[in-house]
Design an enzyme around this catalytic site. Structure first.
Site, PDB file in Angstrom:
ATOM      1  N   ARG A 125      34.465 -37.856  50.877  1.00 59.80           N
ATOM      2  CA  ARG A 125      34.538 -36.393  51.050  1.00 59.80           C
ATOM      3  C   ARG A 125      34.547 -35.983  52.527  1.00 59.80           C
ATOM      4  O   ARG A 125      34.841 -34.828  52.832  1.00 59.80           O
ATOM      5  CB  ARG A 125      33.397 -35.705  50.310  1.00 59.80           C
ATOM      6  N   GLN A 180      31.829 -36.769  35.604  1.00 61.55           N
ATOM      7  CA  GLN A 180      30.758 -36.478  36.548  1.00 61.55           C
ATOM      8  C   GLN A 180      31.095 -35.300  37.468  1.00 61.55           C
ATOM      9  O   GLN A 180      30.371 -35.026  38.419  1.00 61.55           O
ATOM     10  CB  GLN A 180      30.372 -37.725  37.352  1.00 61.55           C
ATOM     11  N   GLU A 221      23.062 -47.259  48.819  1.00 59.15           N
ATOM     12  CA  GLU A 221      21.898 -46.380  49.001  1.00 59.15           C
ATOM     13  C   GLU A 221      22.327 -44.988  49.464  1.00 59.15           C
ATOM     14  O   GLU A 221      21.533 -44.062  49.439  1.00 59.15           O
ATOM     15  CB  GLU A 221      20.935 -46.988  50.027  1.00 59.15           C
ATOM     16  N   LYS A 222      23.568 -44.865  49.913  1.00 54.39           N
ATOM     17  CA  LYS A 222      24.100 -43.544  50.279  1.00 54.39           C
ATOM     18  C   LYS A 222      23.858 -42.540  49.146  1.00 54.39           C
ATOM     19  O   LYS A 222      23.492 -41.400  49.385  1.00 54.39           O
ATOM     20  CB  LYS A 222      25.598 -43.682  50.565  1.00 54.39           C
ATOM     21  N   ASP A 223      24.076 -43.004  47.913  1.00 52.37           N
ATOM     22  CA  ASP A 223      23.821 -42.175  46.732  1.00 52.37           C
ATOM     23  C   ASP A 223      22.516 -42.679  46.120  1.00 52.37           C
ATOM     24  O   ASP A 223      22.505 -43.338  45.083  1.00 52.37           O
ATOM     25  CB  ASP A 223      24.997 -42.295  45.750  1.00 52.37           C
ATOM     26  N   HIS A 281      32.387 -48.639  51.161  1.00 52.86           N
ATOM     27  CA  HIS A 281      32.783 -49.368  49.945  1.00 52.86           C
ATOM     28  C   HIS A 281      33.012 -50.848  50.250  1.00 52.86           C
ATOM     29  O   HIS A 281      32.633 -51.735  49.474  1.00 52.86           O
ATOM     30  CB  HIS A 281      34.085 -48.794  49.373  1.00 52.86           C
TER      31      HIS A 281
END
Ligand code: AMP
Length: 283
Positions: A190, A64, A151-153, A40
């Site tokens: 997570r 979500q 870009e992780k997601d 982040h």
């Protein structure tokens, strides 16, 4: 550096941004669900290179999460997050509660097609509607010049680009590289759910994907390379693999050899679902 200003209402957010605009300052936004980590923070750093002011939203978006998912146990640590934002130099944190974002009677949903189809949607069918709706709201609330997404997601980044294009939202979307730990594990809020033994397994995720991407670039057919990666994930200790799939990097349409691609995957370790992705260079 001073503590970022914290606002929890749309009115206060708009007032601050109006002040900045009056002073001729540009604004970048970084939407997050908090429990901030170095990934982040890298987005905040990019935002501050791009614009004069950075606003970070911290909102665990119920829209979500499916009822079976981890909304209640999702990590929340606002004081620590604000400290990290202060160190990173973000000027404003927007921390609305659920009733601020979804007041009683809220009845609108934004649904994106195209890149939202398949992959995550096959396993989390309402996820991208929730993401698109909250991102559209945040953009209309803050009207930033640009916004930074990781870009992780990767599929989420493609969905947000599509959302802005389709709804004429004048926000430049900037994609930021995935920040990983020393073992290649993509940082994620997570990861805090993982025990020591699970962490060891999780750290093999990226290497397995990179091997499969190299095989794809070298000409291995997609079915063999993705099946082999799936087997390798299970052998490494992942309990279940939701998908390993190669897609075209911009549209997420079917990938063909010779095109720039992305290899995306989701897999489970105990009750924790991890996602990662790597580039498939066209060579
Ligand atoms: P989240 O708080 O998980 O919703 O993520 C907020 C933003 O941070 C999204 O744009 C994510 O893609 C991005 N992000 C999460 N993890 C990473 C990471 N390891 N590297 C870069 N960006 C990340």
């Amino acid at each position: 550096m001073s503590r970022p200003l914290v606002v929890d209402s749309v009115a206060a957010l708009r007032a601050q941004i109006r002040d900045w605009r009056r002073d001729g300052l540009s604004v970048a936004m970084v939407p997050t669900m908090g429990a901030l980590h170095d990934g982040h923070i890298s987005l905040v750093e990019i935002a501050l290179e791009k614009a004069d002011r950075c606003v970070v939203s911290i909102f665990v978006n119920p829209a979500q999460f499916a009822p079976s998912e981890d909304l209640d146990k999702y990590p929340r640590q606002l004081a620590r997050d604000l400290d990290r934002l202060r160190q990173a130099g973000a000027q404003l944190a927007f921390t609305p509660d659920v009733t601020q974002m979804y007041p009683a009677g809220f009845a609108t949903k934004i649904s994106v097609g195209g890149p939202a189809a398949g992959l995550e949607s096959d396993f989390r069918p309402t996820f991208f509607d929730g993401v698109a709706t909250v991102v559209a709201k945040l953009f209309l609330q803050a009207s930033p010049d640009c916004a930074v997404f990781g870009e992780k997601d990767y599929q989420q980044l493609c969905v947000v680009r599509q959302l802005c294009r389709d709804l004429d939202l004048a926000v430049e979307i900037i994609g930021a590289p995935t920040v990983r730990d020393a073992h290649g594990l993509a940082m994620s809020s997570r990861n805090a759910y993982l025990g020591e033994a699970e962490l060891e397994v999780a750290r093999q995720f990226n290497a397995i994907l990179r091997r499969a991407a190299a095989a794809l670039s070298a000409g291995t057919d997609e079915g063999s390379a993705t099946a082999e990666a799936g087997r390798a994930l299970v052998k490494a200790g992942f309990a279940k693999v939701d998908y390993v799939a190669a897609r075209e990097s911009l549209t997420l349409a079917r990938w063909r050899h010779g095109r720039d691609g992305r290899l995306l995957a989701a897999a489970w370790l105990g009750k924790t679902r991890l996602i990662d992705n790597v580039e498939v260079p066209s060579v």
